[in-house]
Scaffold this motif. Sequence first.
Motif, PDB file in Angstrom:
ATOM      1  N   LYS A 189      51.533 -16.808  69.889  1.00  0.00           N
ATOM      2  CA  LYS A 189      51.173 -17.127  68.511  1.00  0.00           C
ATOM      3  C   LYS A 189      52.387 -17.567  67.707  1.00  0.00           C
ATOM      4  O   LYS A 189      52.331 -18.545  66.934  1.00  0.00           O
ATOM      5  CB  LYS A 189      50.515 -15.916  67.854  1.00  0.00           C
ATOM      6  N   LEU A 190      53.513 -16.879  67.898  1.00  0.00           N
ATOM      7  CA  LEU A 190      54.727 -17.201  67.144  1.00  0.00           C
ATOM      8  C   LEU A 190      55.369 -18.487  67.658  1.00  0.00           C
ATOM      9  O   LEU A 190      55.833 -19.321  66.864  1.00  0.00           O
ATOM     10  CB  LEU A 190      55.715 -16.035  67.231  1.00  0.00           C
ATOM     11  N   ILE A 191      55.419 -18.650  68.980  1.00  0.00           N
ATOM     12  CA  ILE A 191      55.976 -19.885  69.537  1.00  0.00           C
ATOM     13  C   ILE A 191      55.140 -21.084  69.090  1.00  0.00           C
ATOM     14  O   ILE A 191      55.665 -22.170  68.818  1.00  0.00           O
ATOM     15  CB  ILE A 191      56.036 -19.813  71.073  1.00  0.00           C
ATOM     16  N   GLY A 192      53.830 -20.893  68.967  1.00  0.00           N
ATOM     17  CA  GLY A 192      52.964 -21.962  68.485  1.00  0.00           C
ATOM     18  C   GLY A 192      53.336 -22.399  67.081  1.00  0.00           C
ATOM     19  O   GLY A 192      53.334 -23.595  66.761  1.00  0.00           O
ATOM     20  N   LYS A 193      53.647 -21.445  66.199  1.00  0.00           N
ATOM     21  CA  LYS A 193      54.075 -21.783  64.845  1.00  0.00           C
ATOM     22  C   LYS A 193      55.397 -22.549  64.865  1.00  0.00           C
ATOM     23  O   LYS A 193      55.595 -23.495  64.087  1.00  0.00           O
ATOM     24  CB  LYS A 193      54.223 -20.510  64.016  1.00  0.00           C
ATOM     25  N   ILE A 194      56.307 -22.135  65.756  1.00  0.00           N
ATOM     26  CA  ILE A 194      57.601 -22.815  65.844  1.00  0.00           C
ATOM     27  C   ILE A 194      57.401 -24.254  66.325  1.00  0.00           C
ATOM     28  O   ILE A 194      58.017 -25.191  65.800  1.00  0.00           O
ATOM     29  CB  ILE A 194      58.555 -22.050  66.781  1.00  0.00           C
ATOM     30  N   LYS A 195      56.543 -24.443  67.312  1.00  0.00           N
ATOM     31  CA  LYS A 195      56.287 -25.790  67.828  1.00  0.00           C
ATOM     32  C   LYS A 195      55.738 -26.710  66.752  1.00  0.00           C
ATOM     33  O   LYS A 195      55.995 -27.917  66.753  1.00  0.00           O
ATOM     34  CB  LYS A 195      55.294 -25.719  68.994  1.00  0.00           C
ATOM     35  N   GLY A 196      54.963 -26.155  65.826  1.00  0.00           N
ATOM     36  CA  GLY A 196      54.338 -26.964  64.795  1.00  0.00           C
ATOM     37  C   GLY A 196      55.206 -27.232  63.580  1.00  0.00           C
ATOM     38  O   GLY A 196      54.792 -27.960  62.675  1.00  0.00           O
ATOM     39  N   HIS A 197      56.408 -26.671  63.541  1.00  0.00           N
ATOM     40  CA  HIS A 197      57.277 -26.868  62.382  1.00  0.00           C
ATOM     41  C   HIS A 197      57.913 -28.262  62.423  1.00  0.00           C
ATOM     42  O   HIS A 197      58.273 -28.749  63.498  1.00  0.00           O
ATOM     43  CB  HIS A 197      58.366 -25.792  62.355  1.00  0.00           C
ATOM     44  N   PRO A 198      58.081 -28.921  61.261  1.00  0.00           N
ATOM     45  CA  PRO A 198      58.679 -30.262  61.248  1.00  0.00           C
ATOM     46  C   PRO A 198      60.054 -30.355  61.888  1.00  0.00           C
ATOM     47  O   PRO A 198      60.409 -31.389  62.452  1.00  0.00           O
ATOM     48  CB  PRO A 198      58.751 -30.591  59.744  1.00  0.00           C
ATOM     49  N   LEU A 199      60.849 -29.274  61.805  1.00  0.00           N
ATOM     50  CA  LEU A 199      62.185 -29.307  62.408  1.00  0.00           C
ATOM     51  C   LEU A 199      62.143 -29.381  63.933  1.00  0.00           C
ATOM     52  O   LEU A 199      63.137 -29.743  64.566  1.00  0.00           O
ATOM     53  CB  LEU A 199      62.983 -28.068  61.994  1.00  0.00           C
ATOM     54  N   ALA A 200      61.010 -29.031  64.527  1.00  0.00           N
ATOM     55  CA  ALA A 200      60.928 -29.032  65.990  1.00  0.00           C
ATOM     56  C   ALA A 200      61.190 -30.420  66.558  1.00  0.00           C
ATOM     57  O   ALA A 200      61.832 -30.569  67.597  1.00  0.00           O
ATOM     58  CB  ALA A 200      59.560 -28.520  66.434  1.00  0.00           C
ATOM     59  N   ARG A 201      60.694 -31.451  65.882  1.00  0.00           N
ATOM     60  CA  ARG A 201      60.911 -32.808  66.384  1.00  0.00           C
ATOM     61  C   ARG A 201      62.372 -33.234  66.224  1.00  0.00           C
ATOM     62  O   ARG A 201      62.931 -33.898  67.098  1.00  0.00           O
ATOM     63  CB  ARG A 201      60.005 -33.800  65.653  1.00  0.00           C
ATOM     64  N   SER A 202      62.984 -32.830  65.118  1.00  0.00           N
ATOM     65  CA  SER A 202      64.366 -33.258  64.872  1.00  0.00           C
ATOM     66  C   SER A 202      65.359 -32.583  65.814  1.00  0.00           C
ATOM     67  O   SER A 202      66.501 -33.026  65.930  1.00  0.00           O
ATOM     68  CB  SER A 202      64.753 -32.969  63.422  1.00  0.00           C
ATOM     69  N   SER A 203      64.947 -31.517  66.479  1.00  0.00           N
ATOM     70  CA  SER A 203      65.867 -30.793  67.365  1.00  0.00           C
ATOM     71  C   SER A 203      65.411 -30.810  68.818  1.00  0.00           C
ATOM     72  O   SER A 203      65.910 -30.034  69.631  1.00  0.00           O
ATOM     73  CB  SER A 203      66.014 -29.342  66.886  1.00  0.00           C
ATOM     74  N   ARG A 204      64.460 -31.686  69.155  1.00  0.00           N
ATOM     75  CA  ARG A 204      63.902 -31.642  70.507  1.00  0.00           C
ATOM     76  C   ARG A 204      64.918 -32.113  71.551  1.00  0.00           C
ATOM     77  O   ARG A 204      65.829 -32.895  71.268  1.00  0.00           O
ATOM     78  CB  ARG A 204      62.634 -32.483  70.599  1.00  0.00           C
ATOM     79  N   ILE A 205      64.733 -31.656  72.758  1.00  0.00           N
ATOM     80  CA  ILE A 205      65.631 -31.979  73.866  1.00  0.00           C
ATOM     81  C   ILE A 205      65.260 -33.334  74.451  1.00  0.00           C
ATOM     82  O   ILE A 205      64.092 -33.736  74.433  1.00  0.00           O
ATOM     83  CB  ILE A 205      65.567 -30.876  74.943  1.00  0.00           C
ATOM     84  N   ASP A 206      66.255 -34.063  74.963  1.00  0.00           N
ATOM     85  CA  ASP A 206      65.995 -35.380  75.541  1.00  0.00           C
ATOM     86  C   ASP A 206      65.561 -35.251  76.998  1.00  0.00           C
ATOM     87  O   ASP A 206      65.672 -34.187  77.613  1.00  0.00           O
ATOM     88  CB  ASP A 206      67.238 -36.267  75.441  1.00  0.00           C
TER      89      ASP A 206
END
Length: 466
Positions: free
Chosen positions: A312-329
Amino acid sequence: MCYNEAEMQSEFRQLPSVDSLLLDKRIRDLEEKYSREVVVSLIRQRLDLVRESIRKGQQCPSMDDLVQSIYERGMQLGACTLQPVVNATGVILHTNLGRAPLSEECVEAMRRAAVGYSNLEIDMDSGERGSRQVHVEPLLCQLTGAEAALVVNNNAAAVLLGLAALAEGKDVIVSRGQAVEIGGGFRIPDVMRRSGASLVEVGTTNCTYLADYEYSITSNTAALLRVHSSNFRIVGFTQSVVLQELVALARRYNLMVFDDLGSGCLIDISRYGLDHEPTVQESLAAGADVAFFSGDKLLGGPQAGIIVGKAKLIGKIKGHPLARSSRIDKVRLSGLIATLLHYLREEAETKIPIWRMMSMPLKEITARADYWGDAVKGGARIIDGESVVGGGSLPGGMLPTKLLCIEGSDDIPAQDLALRLRCHEPPVLGRVDKENLLLDPRTVLPEEDTIVYKALGSITIGRDNG
C-alpha cells in the motif's frame, strides 16, 4: 602592464580577428575533430577571456600563444577524462573511484541494454505500455520478503521520494544521533525539509531512549525514522532504540516506521570477522513499513536507490510526481537485475567483485603481493595491514591484509612514486603512509595483476638496486 585608456585600446587593437585565427594550421587541425561552429565558439571564448584580462591591466598575448591556448583547449575538450584506474588503495568501496566494480554478468547485461531496443516499458502480451519496475520488483520481493518494491536513481532520491509521498506536511521523528550527513553534503535534515516533511529530533547525540520518541508523538506525527549510521560510529556511553522497539511503539500509535539502511546489505558479513550489519531482510522482518538502501554499496551493483516494503505504501510512492523525475534508466536497471540474480542463485560471493575481495584468503593476497614485488627495482617488502570496506559502509570495518611496501628515498620520495603510478597508463592508485608507498592486492581485480607489475617495473627504474 596597461595603466591608462590609450594603452588599453592599443592592446585591444593587437587582438587578431576570428578569421585570421581560423587560418592557422593548428586551428585547421581542430576543424578535423569538430564542426566549424564549435571551433569558432572556442576562438570567441578565448578572445573574450583575453579582452577581460586586458581590462584588468594585462598585455595582449602573442598570436602564437593565443593560437596554442585555443588548440590546447580544443584538444582537452575532445579528451575523455573519465577513465579506468586500478584501485590498490585497500578501500573496497572507494567513493572517489566509483564504488563497487561490477560482475561480468552485470556488465554484459548493461551492454545488451545499451546497444539496442528492449521491452523496458511495454507489455509483450497486450502490446500496451507497461512499467520498467516489473522487471526488478519480483526479484527484490523474493530476496527481501517485501510486499512491493521500487527502484530509483540513488538512495538520496529514494529517501526524498518516500518522505514526500508518505509524510509531506507531517512530522517524522528521528534520533538526534541519526540526523546524519554522508558524503557530498547529503544531510537527513535537509532532505526532510525538501520533501515537505518536518524533522523532529529526539534524544541526544549519544543516547536516545524509547521514551524520547513517545514523548514527541503528536497528532501530526506520521512516522518514526531510523537512519543507519553507515559512515561513522559513536562509542563509549551510548544508548539507542532497536528497530523492533520502534515498530512496537509505532503500532500503538498507528504510525509508520521508515528504515534508511544506506548500504543495503543482503548477506551476513559477520562470517568475515566484521561487525554485524543489519540486512534488508532483517529490517522488514522486524516490522519496518518501508526500507531504503543503495544499489552500488554492499549490494555490489550499479548506482540505484531501492525502496521496499508494504504494498500500500510503495503504491503511494510509485504514484508520486517525483517518482518519474528520479526513475532509473534502462542500462543501470539491467545491471541491477543481473546483480540481484547473483543473490538468488547464491553465487554473490563468487561473482560479485566486492564479495570476492572481502572473502579473499590471506594466502592468495600474499602470493599476489609477492608477484608485484618481483617487479620493483630496488626491492620491496610485504607487511601486515588492513583493508577498509569504505564507501559509507561499515564504519571501522577492517579486514586483515598483506601490503606491498615500497620505501621512498631522497631521490624518489614515496609521494613521487605514487604520482608516477597515477601517471601510468592505466593509472594505478596506492596510498602513502609516512615515507612508504603501500599497495593492497585485496582491492585489485586478479586480471589487473599484470598491469600493476608493469607499472611498478616502470616507475622504479633508476632506483638503487643495492
